[in-house]
Scaffold this active site. Structure first.
Site, PDB file in Angstrom:
ATOM      1  N   CYS A  33      10.122   1.494   2.277  1.00 30.53           N
ATOM      2  CA  CYS A  33      11.051   0.410   2.619  1.00 30.53           C
ATOM      3  C   CYS A  33      12.487   0.928   2.702  1.00 30.53           C
ATOM      4  CB  CYS A  33      10.958  -0.688   1.584  1.00 30.53           C
ATOM      5  SG  CYS A  33      11.122  -0.055  -0.076  1.00 30.53           S
ATOM      6  N   TRP A  49       0.810  -1.220   0.000  1.00 30.04           N
ATOM      7  CA  TRP A  49       0.000   0.000   0.000  1.00 30.04           C
ATOM      8  C   TRP A  49       0.842   1.268   0.000  1.00 30.04           C
ATOM      9  CZ3 TRP A  49       1.670   2.599   4.148  1.00 30.04           C
ATOM     10  CH2 TRP A  49       2.161   1.859   5.215  1.00 30.04           C
ATOM     11  N   ASN A  50       2.146   1.165   0.268  1.00 27.82           N
ATOM     12  CA  ASN A  50       2.879   2.426   0.479  1.00 27.82           C
ATOM     13  C   ASN A  50       3.240   3.146  -0.822  1.00 27.82           C
ATOM     14  OD1 ASN A  50       4.830   0.532  -0.123  1.00 27.82           O
ATOM     15  ND2 ASN A  50       6.287   1.256   1.390  1.00 27.82           N
ATOM     16  N   GLY A  65       6.589  -6.208  -0.453  1.00 27.91           N
ATOM     17  CA  GLY A  65       5.841  -6.146   0.802  1.00 27.91           C
ATOM     18  C   GLY A  65       6.732  -6.556   1.959  1.00 27.91           C
ATOM     19  N   SER A  66       6.097  -7.026   3.012  1.00 24.67           N
ATOM     20  CA  SER A  66       6.855  -7.315   4.236  1.00 24.67           C
ATOM     21  C   SER A  66       7.666  -8.606   4.095  1.00 24.67           C
ATOM     22  CB  SER A  66       5.886  -7.451   5.411  1.00 24.67           C
ATOM     23  OG  SER A  66       5.003  -8.521   5.163  1.00 24.67           O
ATOM     24  N   GLU A  95      11.616  -2.641  11.531  1.00 26.58           N
ATOM     25  CA  GLU A  95      11.164  -1.489  10.750  1.00 26.58           C
ATOM     26  C   GLU A  95      10.143  -0.674  11.540  1.00 26.58           C
ATOM     27  OE1 GLU A  95       9.467  -3.288   7.233  1.00 26.58           O
ATOM     28  OE2 GLU A  95      10.301  -1.708   5.991  1.00 26.58           O
ATOM     29  N   GLU A 106      10.848  -8.071  -3.111  1.00 27.86           N
ATOM     30  CA  GLU A 106      11.290  -6.758  -2.615  1.00 27.86           C
ATOM     31  C   GLU A 106      10.680  -6.606  -1.235  1.00 27.86           C
ATOM     32  OE1 GLU A 106      13.367  -4.792  -4.002  1.00 27.86           O
ATOM     33  OE2 GLU A 106      13.443  -5.476  -6.076  1.00 27.86           O
ATOM     34  N   LEU A 107      11.491  -6.821  -0.195  1.00 33.21           N
ATOM     35  CA  LEU A 107      10.925  -6.964   1.150  1.00 33.21           C
ATOM     36  C   LEU A 107      11.295  -5.797   2.063  1.00 33.21           C
ATOM     37  CD1 LEU A 107      11.575 -10.826   1.371  1.00 33.21           C
ATOM     38  CD2 LEU A 107       9.601  -9.607   0.432  1.00 33.21           C
ATOM     39  N   LYS A 123      -2.287  -8.374  -7.867  1.00 33.75           N
ATOM     40  CA  LYS A 123      -3.129  -8.235  -6.678  1.00 33.75           C
ATOM     41  C   LYS A 123      -2.544  -7.126  -5.809  1.00 33.75           C
ATOM     42  CE  LYS A 123      -4.107  -9.404  -2.187  1.00 33.75           C
ATOM     43  NZ  LYS A 123      -4.195  -7.959  -1.914  1.00 33.75           N
ATOM     44  N   PRO A 124      -3.178  -5.954  -5.783  1.00 26.55           N
ATOM     45  CA  PRO A 124      -2.687  -4.862  -4.942  1.00 26.55           C
ATOM     46  C   PRO A 124      -3.115  -5.025  -3.488  1.00 26.55           C
ATOM     47  CG  PRO A 124      -4.665  -4.167  -6.103  1.00 26.55           C
ATOM     48  CD  PRO A 124      -4.372  -5.585  -6.565  1.00 26.55           C
ATOM     49  N   ALA A 125      -2.538  -4.204  -2.618  1.00 25.27           N
ATOM     50  CA  ALA A 125      -2.930  -4.211  -1.208  1.00 25.27           C
ATOM     51  C   ALA A 125      -4.383  -3.779  -1.079  1.00 25.27           C
ATOM     52  CB  ALA A 125      -2.028  -3.262  -0.421  1.00 25.27           C
ATOM     53  N   SER A 126      -5.094  -4.388  -0.127  1.00 23.24           N
ATOM     54  CA  SER A 126      -6.525  -4.100   0.026  1.00 23.24           C
ATOM     55  C   SER A 126      -6.787  -2.659   0.453  1.00 23.24           C
ATOM     56  CB  SER A 126      -7.134  -5.054   1.059  1.00 23.24           C
ATOM     57  OG  SER A 126      -7.007  -6.383   0.589  1.00 23.24           O
TER      58      SER A 126
HETATM   59  P1  NAP Z   1       2.362  -6.792   3.466  1.00 27.56           P
HETATM   60  O1  NAP Z   1       1.500  -6.849   4.649  1.00 27.56           O
HETATM   61  O2  NAP Z   1       3.410  -7.810   3.285  1.00 27.56           O
HETATM   62  O3  NAP Z   1       1.381  -6.769   2.201  1.00 27.56           O
HETATM   63  C1  NAP Z   1       1.864  -6.660   0.903  1.00 27.56           C
HETATM   64  C2  NAP Z   1       0.919  -7.346  -0.044  1.00 27.56           C
HETATM   65  O4  NAP Z   1       0.879  -8.731   0.254  1.00 27.56           O
HETATM   66  C3  NAP Z   1      -0.517  -6.848   0.022  1.00 27.56           C
HETATM   67  O5  NAP Z   1      -1.079  -6.865  -1.270  1.00 27.56           O
HETATM   68  C4  NAP Z   1      -1.186  -7.895   0.889  1.00 27.56           C
HETATM   69  O6  NAP Z   1      -2.566  -8.020   0.668  1.00 27.56           O
HETATM   70  C5  NAP Z   1      -0.460  -9.133   0.407  1.00 27.56           C
HETATM   71  N1  NAP Z   1      -0.530 -10.264   1.323  1.00 27.56           N
HETATM   72  C6  NAP Z   1      -0.629 -10.271   2.667  1.00 27.56           C
HETATM   73  N2  NAP Z   1      -0.696 -11.549   3.123  1.00 27.56           N
HETATM   74  C7  NAP Z   1      -0.630 -12.357   2.032  1.00 27.56           C
HETATM   75  C8  NAP Z   1      -0.678 -13.766   1.840  1.00 27.56           C
HETATM   76  N3  NAP Z   1      -0.789 -14.607   2.856  1.00 27.56           N
HETATM   77  N4  NAP Z   1      -0.596 -14.237   0.573  1.00 27.56           N
HETATM   78  C9  NAP Z   1      -0.492 -13.402  -0.470  1.00 27.56           C
HETATM   79  N5  NAP Z   1      -0.466 -12.054  -0.345  1.00 27.56           N
HETATM   80  C10 NAP Z   1      -0.521 -11.541   0.884  1.00 27.56           C
HETATM   81  O7  NAP Z   1       3.140  -5.403   3.352  1.00 27.56           O
HETATM   82  P2  NAP Z   1       2.542  -3.939   3.460  1.00 27.56           P
HETATM   83  O8  NAP Z   1       2.232  -3.675   4.883  1.00 27.56           O
HETATM   84  O9  NAP Z   1       1.484  -3.723   2.438  1.00 27.56           O
HETATM   85  O10 NAP Z   1       3.791  -3.067   2.979  1.00 27.56           O
HETATM   86  C11 NAP Z   1       4.781  -2.675   3.822  1.00 27.56           C
HETATM   87  C12 NAP Z   1       5.989  -3.560   3.694  1.00 27.56           C
HETATM   88  O11 NAP Z   1       6.435  -3.596   2.342  1.00 27.56           O
HETATM   89  C13 NAP Z   1       7.171  -3.048   4.480  1.00 27.56           C
HETATM   90  O12 NAP Z   1       7.817  -4.110   5.126  1.00 27.56           O
HETATM   91  C14 NAP Z   1       8.081  -2.440   3.417  1.00 27.56           C
HETATM   92  O13 NAP Z   1       9.421  -2.361   3.779  1.00 27.56           O
HETATM   93  C15 NAP Z   1       7.836  -3.358   2.281  1.00 27.56           C
HETATM   94  N6  NAP Z   1       8.187  -2.712   1.001  1.00 27.56           N
HETATM   95  C16 NAP Z   1       9.313  -3.126   0.358  1.00 27.56           C
HETATM   96  C17 NAP Z   1       9.695  -2.497  -0.816  1.00 27.56           C
HETATM   97  C18 NAP Z   1      10.925  -2.926  -1.552  1.00 27.56           C
HETATM   98  O14 NAP Z   1      11.047  -2.550  -2.713  1.00 27.56           O
HETATM   99  N7  NAP Z   1      11.809  -3.692  -0.963  1.00 27.56           N
HETATM  100  C19 NAP Z   1       8.925  -1.463  -1.335  1.00 27.56           C
HETATM  101  C20 NAP Z   1       7.780  -1.063  -0.641  1.00 27.56           C
HETATM  102  C21 NAP Z   1       7.430  -1.721   0.531  1.00 27.56           C
HETATM  103  P3  NAP Z   1      -3.664  -7.370   1.677  1.00 27.56           P
HETATM  104  O15 NAP Z   1      -3.436  -5.917   1.639  1.00 27.56           O
HETATM  105  O16 NAP Z   1      -4.952  -7.785   1.061  1.00 27.56           O
HETATM  106  O17 NAP Z   1      -3.411  -7.974   3.017  1.00 27.56           O
END
Ligand code: NAP
Length: 484
Positions: free
Chosen positions: A288, A155-156, A232-233, A385, A254-255, A179-182
């Site tokens: 991130c 979502w960020n 994502g995370s 983080e 990309e975590l 599939k984007p963040a909800s």
């Molecule tokens: P997140 O909770 O990991 O969610 C990211 C995506 O994964 C969302 O679309 C989420 O869907 C989905 N997701 C969650 N659980 C899942 C599952 N069991 N199976 C499949 N998909 C699933 O991360 P976030 O809170 O949105 O983003 C913040 C994190 O992203 C931070 O840790 C940040 O550092 C990291 N990030 C990394 C980068 C990079 O380039 N390294 C860039 C930006 C962000 P829902 O929204 O529907 O739950």
């Protein structure tokens, strides 16, 4: 001129058709600044995902055969469409994500730049010929698209994170199920509207919203999907890696990060302060690559702290839509609670508040830009983080100590350091275990350079000449019987 609501599509895109969820279910999308519902999106699951994958697989047959020039043209048109609608797309982004409009506009431009870059790279997926060890055989190496790509985004950066995946996928001839963040689905669904406008063939880009568990489960287990790209995370990334292992898919991850920001005694103070503000408070600390830990050498520590706190006090907290705002709300109440937990842990272990340190008077999800002194490595943010507007300042004595502390984490995404000593620039940048290093710069992301983490921050690179590799299979062809 387009308006933000022109891009607010409340349906999913499957095989070129906009539809609802099979069960009619929806999810609310909330403006984090006001707490108001700004629309709904379908709560889709595994069945819709299977149909999207089938559509992407069918579209792949034709799309993978198109010329690189044709795909480059589509991507160029897509980047132009993003720029033509920059204001509307930025407003949509701010309404669902919260960041100040200026940052949202910058994000749309970043996405357009990535798409344009991959339009150019589409024409350079060169192979090789290799000198043959056999007189009568010839060796060729070709590159071909991996197939259907499952793309999951956070979502960020709800628009540009998808640009980094759609760009290389289409450039190489792959098709996508995204599939984007909800919390921020509209900026992703807007890619579907733009794709239609510029004539991307049906089924090449499919976009689903809904259950992460169900959609992610299908994407990672379905044999037709040949690659998973995730931003994502780290926790979710590890889960997807395990799931994708069952069918041995290619993966890009990309975590999370835990970026250190080192300020040496010989740093240009003004430049270091400006870099720290940009690297810490952009997107309210929710990137991130945001600075998580500031390490400042003893000789410059007090002067830096004073100047950094003064600059932090100039940050204007408010709705991203208001003119002059430089710090928007956090994404949700849980994010605010997490920031509060980090702060109370740090205060209990000896940190002191220099400025900020509480929810902003506006209420809701707004938090003050905060600077803490006397940070130490027992505090939670030394490991995890923050993802919020808290800047903890640690003091160090020697270069060795600074590098050791900077590397003392399982993450390895971005690191920054400020010094004017040329030898130190090379020594320290070579010793930092990070995928991105900013020297005397706090914002370094660009489409022309590889973006990606080491250690538990991920696998693979996005952007740059390396960014296509993860979307291409390398094939060795041996041509024999040449009668030479
Ligand atoms: P997140 O909770 O990991 O969610 C990211 C995506 O994964 C969302 O679309 C989420 O869907 C989905 N997701 C969650 N659980 C899942 C599952 N069991 N199976 C499949 N998909 C699933 O991360 P976030 O809170 O949105 O983003 C913040 C994190 O992203 C931070 O840790 C940040 O550092 C990291 N990030 C990394 C980068 C990079 O380039 N390294 C860039 C930006 C962000 P829902 O929204 O529907 O739950």
């Amino acid at each position: 001129m387009s308006s933000w609501s022109d891009f607010r599509r409340e349906q999913i895109l499957v095989g070129g058709r906009w539809t609802s969820a099979d069960n009619g279910g929806t999810l609310d999308v909330i403006d984090p600044a006001s707490g108001e519902i700004i629309g709904t999106v379908p709560d889709a699951g595994a069945a819709e995902t299977r149909r999207a994958i089938d559509a992407a697989a069918a579209a792949f047959v034709g799309f993978s055969q198109t010329t690189a020039a044709a795909r480059a043209r589509i991507l160029r048109d897509l980047s132009t469409a993003l720029r033509d609608n920059q204001d509307a797309l930025a407003e949509l982004l701010t309404r669902e994500q919260g960041k100040p409009l200026a940052e949202a506009r910058a994000e749309i431009e970043t996405g357009a730049a990535y798409i344009q870059w991959f339009a150019e790279e589409a024409r350079r997926t060169y192979g090789d010929t290799i000198p043959s060890p056999w007189a009568d055989r010839r060796i060729m190496v070709t590159k071909s698209p991996v197939g259907v790509v499952g793309a999951i985004t956070p979502w960020n950066f709800p628009s540009s994170m998808l640009a980094r995946k759609i760009g290389p996928a289409l450039a190489s001839g792959c098709t996508v199920v995204a599939k984007p963040a909800s919390q921020t689905p509209f900026s992703a669904l807007a890619w579907g509207v733009l794709a239609e406008q510029v004539g991307v063939p049906a089924g090449v880009i499919n976009i689903l919203t809904g259950s992460a568990h169900a959609i992610g489960g299908e994407l990672t287990s379905n044999l037709l999907v040949r690659k998973i790209t995730f931003t994502g995370s780290t926790d979710v990334g590890k889960l997807l890696l395990k799931q994708a292992a069952e069918t041995v898919k290619k993966v890009s991850m990309e975590l999370g990060g835990n970026a250190p920001f080192l300020v040496f005694d010989d740093a240009d103070l003004e430049r270091a302060v400006a870099g720290a503000i940009a690297a810490k408070f952009r997107n309210a600390g929710q990137t991130c690559v945001c600075t998580n830990r500031l390490y400042v050498q003893a000789g410059i520590h007090d002067r830096f702290l004073e100047a950094f706190a003064a600059a932090t006090r100039n940050i204007v907290v408010g709705s991203g839509l208001e003119r002059g705002t430089t710090l928007g709300p956090l994404i949700d109440e849980a994010a605010v609670a997490k920031v509060e937990a980090f702060l109370s842990d740090a205060l209990a272990k000896g940190a002191s508040i220099i400025t900020g340190g509480r929810r902003h008077s506006t209420g809701g999800r707004f938090y003050e830009a905060t600077v803490l002194a006397n940070a130490n490595s027992t505090m939670h943010f030394a490991r995890d983080e923050i993802f919020g507007p808290i800047a903890p300042v640690f003091k160090f004595e020697t270069e060795d100590e600074a590098v050791r502390l900077a590397n003392d984490t399982q993450y390895g995404l971005a690191a920054y350091f400020y010094t004017q000593d040329l030898g130190r620039i090379f020594r320290v940048s070579e010793r930092l275990q990070y995928g991105l290093v900013g020297v005397n710069e706090g914002l370094i992301t660009t489409e022309v350079a590889p973006f990606g983490g080491l250690k538990e921050s991920g696998v693979g690179k996005e952007g740059s000449k390396y960014g296509l590799d993860d979307y291409l299979d390398v094939k060795y062809v041996c041509v024999g019987g040449l009668g030479l």
